[in-house]
Write an enzyme that holds these catalytic residues in place. Structure first.
Site, PDB file in Angstrom:
ATOM      1  N   LEU A   1     -19.206  61.245  -0.822  1.00 40.43           N
ATOM      2  CA  LEU A   1     -17.859  60.715  -0.625  1.00 40.43           C
ATOM      3  C   LEU A   1     -17.669  60.455   0.864  1.00 40.43           C
ATOM      4  O   LEU A   1     -18.164  61.221   1.700  1.00 40.43           O
ATOM      5  CB  LEU A   1     -16.797  61.711  -1.109  1.00 40.43           C
ATOM      6  CG  LEU A   1     -16.747  62.050  -2.602  1.00 40.43           C
ATOM      7  CD1 LEU A   1     -15.681  63.115  -2.866  1.00 40.43           C
ATOM      8  CD2 LEU A   1     -16.465  60.807  -3.444  1.00 40.43           C
ATOM      9  N   ASP A   2     -16.943  59.388   1.197  1.00 37.23           N
ATOM     10  CA  ASP A   2     -16.622  59.130   2.599  1.00 37.23           C
ATOM     11  C   ASP A   2     -15.796  60.280   3.151  1.00 37.23           C
ATOM     12  O   ASP A   2     -15.086  60.975   2.414  1.00 37.23           O
ATOM     13  CB  ASP A   2     -15.830  57.831   2.743  1.00 37.23           C
ATOM     14  CG  ASP A   2     -16.614  56.614   2.270  1.00 37.23           C
ATOM     15  OD1 ASP A   2     -17.856  56.672   2.281  1.00 37.23           O
ATOM     16  OD2 ASP A   2     -15.966  55.612   1.885  1.00 37.23           O
ATOM     17  N   THR A   3     -15.827  60.443   4.478  1.00 37.82           N
ATOM     18  CA  THR A   3     -15.095  61.534   5.118  1.00 37.82           C
ATOM     19  C   THR A   3     -13.626  61.536   4.714  1.00 37.82           C
ATOM     20  O   THR A   3     -13.061  62.569   4.381  1.00 37.82           O
ATOM     21  CB  THR A   3     -15.215  61.440   6.648  1.00 37.82           C
ATOM     22  OG1 THR A   3     -16.599  61.534   7.010  1.00 37.82           O
ATOM     23  CG2 THR A   3     -14.443  62.564   7.333  1.00 37.82           C
TER      24      THR A   3
ATOM     25  N   ARG B   1     -13.492  50.595  -1.224  1.00 38.03           N
ATOM     26  CA  ARG B   1     -12.707  50.128  -0.074  1.00 38.03           C
ATOM     27  C   ARG B   1     -13.008  48.654   0.235  1.00 38.03           C
ATOM     28  O   ARG B   1     -12.103  47.863   0.499  1.00 38.03           O
ATOM     29  CB  ARG B   1     -13.001  51.015   1.126  1.00 38.03           C
ATOM     30  CG  ARG B   1     -12.635  52.479   0.884  1.00 38.03           C
ATOM     31  CD  ARG B   1     -13.298  53.424   1.883  1.00 38.03           C
ATOM     32  NE  ARG B   1     -12.835  53.172   3.240  1.00 38.03           N
ATOM     33  CZ  ARG B   1     -13.386  53.734   4.308  1.00 38.03           C
ATOM     34  NH1 ARG B   1     -14.425  54.569   4.172  1.00 38.03           N
ATOM     35  NH2 ARG B   1     -12.925  53.471   5.517  1.00 38.03           N
TER      36      ARG B   1
END
Length: 309
Positions: free
Chosen positions: A138-140, A238
Site C-alpha cells: 500500500l502507498d504510504t 490514484r
C-alpha cells in the site's frame, strides 16, 4: 492441502490417491514447492520421509509422512515501538490495518519508522520467530488492510493466489467531482511518468492495469466509490481516477486541491481469500479511519460510509 506447520517443519501425510507418486512429484504438485526450493532443501538435508532422509525418486505409500524444513527467522531490521492493529493471524499470515502515515517497508538504513519495523516489534513482544514477506503493498498515504506472510513458503503460495486473482482487494475512495458512470471498468495501461521521478501516468507503452468501480453516492463536487483491482500497479487507483478527471481527494501528487484531508482519501477496505493451505474462506474488513470519516462529514456524505460499517 493436507499440510500442517509445526515449529520449523511443514508436514504432509499421503492419502490413498497420492500413493505411488515419487517424493519429488508430491513436493511439487501437492506441496507447491519449486524445483529450486527442492534442490536447496536437498542440499541442506531439509526433506525427510518417515523421519528418514529419502531420494527424490522414491515412490511413496499411503500414510507416508513428508517433513520439509522451513528456515525462517526475524528479519534483521530494527524494531519500531508502535502498536499495529492485527485483524487476522494464523501460522502463515498476518492481516494488518495499516495506519495512513506509515510507509510499508524501509528503503534505507535509517528508515526505521515503517510498518515492517512495527511488525518486528510485534514479533519480539510476542517472543516469536517469523518473517516479514509482503504479499502486496500500500502507498504510504493509503490506509487499510494489508497481508503479510510469515515465511517464504506462505509468501510463495499467497503470491500465486494474488497473481491468479484469487485474493480480492476492495478499496473505498472519496474522489473529486461527480463521476458519470455508476459502474464501470477502467482498463488503461500505466507507466512511469517521464517528467517526474515518483509519478505514474496512463501510457500506451505501460503495463496492463484494470480497475473496477461502483459509485456509492455523489454530489456535484464529490463521489464515493468502491473499487476492486485486478492488477496491482504502483499508484494504480490514484492514476486511473486522476486520468478521468476525478483525482482522489487530498492526493496532491495527482492534482487534488482539497485541503480537508492531509493525504489521499483512499482506504484498503476489505480482503477476501480462500486459504491455499486448508481452503478456509476468509473476509476481513478494515474500519474506515477517522480522517476519511471527517472528510465525509464535511461533504455531507457520512451516511454512505456508515452503510459499510
Amino acid at each position: 492441502m493436507n499440510i500442517h506447520m509445526k515449529g520449523k517443519w511443514l508436514t504432509f501425510v499421503l492419502t490413498d490417491e497420492d500413493a505411488g507418486q515419487s517424493l519429488e512429484q508430491i513436493l511439487k504438485d501437492k506441496m507447491s514447492l519449486s524445483g529450486r526450493s527442492i534442490q536447496r532443501l536437498t542440499r541442506m538435508k531439509g526433506i525427510f520421509v518417515n523421519q528418514k532422509k529419502a531420494f527424490l525418486e522414491k515412490k511413496l505409500k499411503t500414510h507416508d509422512e513428508i517433513k520439509v524444513r522451513v528456515e525462517e527467522s526475524n528479519p534483521n531490521i530494527p524494531i519500531f515501538n508502535r502498536t499495529i492493529e492485527v485483524m487476522y493471524e494464523d501460522e502463515w499470515i498476518l492481516v494488518i490495518n495499516k495506519a495512513p502515515d506509515l510507509k510499508v517497508y524501509p528503503t534505507h538504513a535509517n528508515d526505521v519508522q515503517t510498518l515492517a519495523n512495527a511488525i518486528q516489534f510485534y514479533y519480539q513482544s510476542q517472543k516469536r520467530q517469523a518473517g516479514i514477506h509482503l504479499v502486496h503493498r500500500l502507498d504510504t498515504g493509503t490506509s487499510g488492510a494489508i497481508m503479510v506472510a510469515k515465511n517464504s513458503y506462505a509468501h510463495q503460495l499467497f503470491d500465486k493466489e494474488l497473481k491468479n486473482n484469487r485474493i480480492s482487494r476492495t478499496y473505498i475512495a472519496i474522489i473529486e467531482g461527480a463521476i458519470q458512470e455508476e459502474v464501470d471498468t477502467i482498463n488503461l495501461p500505466i507507466d512511469r511518468c517521464p517528467t517526474h521521478q515518483t509519478k505514474r501516468c496512463v501510457s500506451k507503452n505501460g503495463e496492463e492495469a484494470i480497475t473496477h468501480y461502483q459509485c456509492l453516492g455523489k454530489t456535484k463536487d464529490y463521489s464515493i466509490v468502491k473499487i476492486q483491482i485486478e492488477t496491482g500497479r504502483t499508484h494504480q487507483i490514484r492514476v486511473h481516477f486522476a486520468h478521468l478527471g476525478h483525482p482522489v481527494a487530498g492526493d496532491r501528487l495527482y492534482g487534488s486541491t482539497n485541503r480537508n484531508i492531509t493525504r489521499q482519501a483512499l482506504h484498503a477496505y476489505q480482503l477476501q481469500w480462500t486459504h491455499p493451505i486448508d481452503d478456509r474462506k476468509q473476509c476481513i474488513s478494515a474500519k474506515i479511519p477517522a480522517d476519511i470519516q471527517k472528510l465525509a462529514q464535511h461533504i455531507e456524505m457520512t451516511e454512505i460510509l456508515e452503510r459499510l460499517e
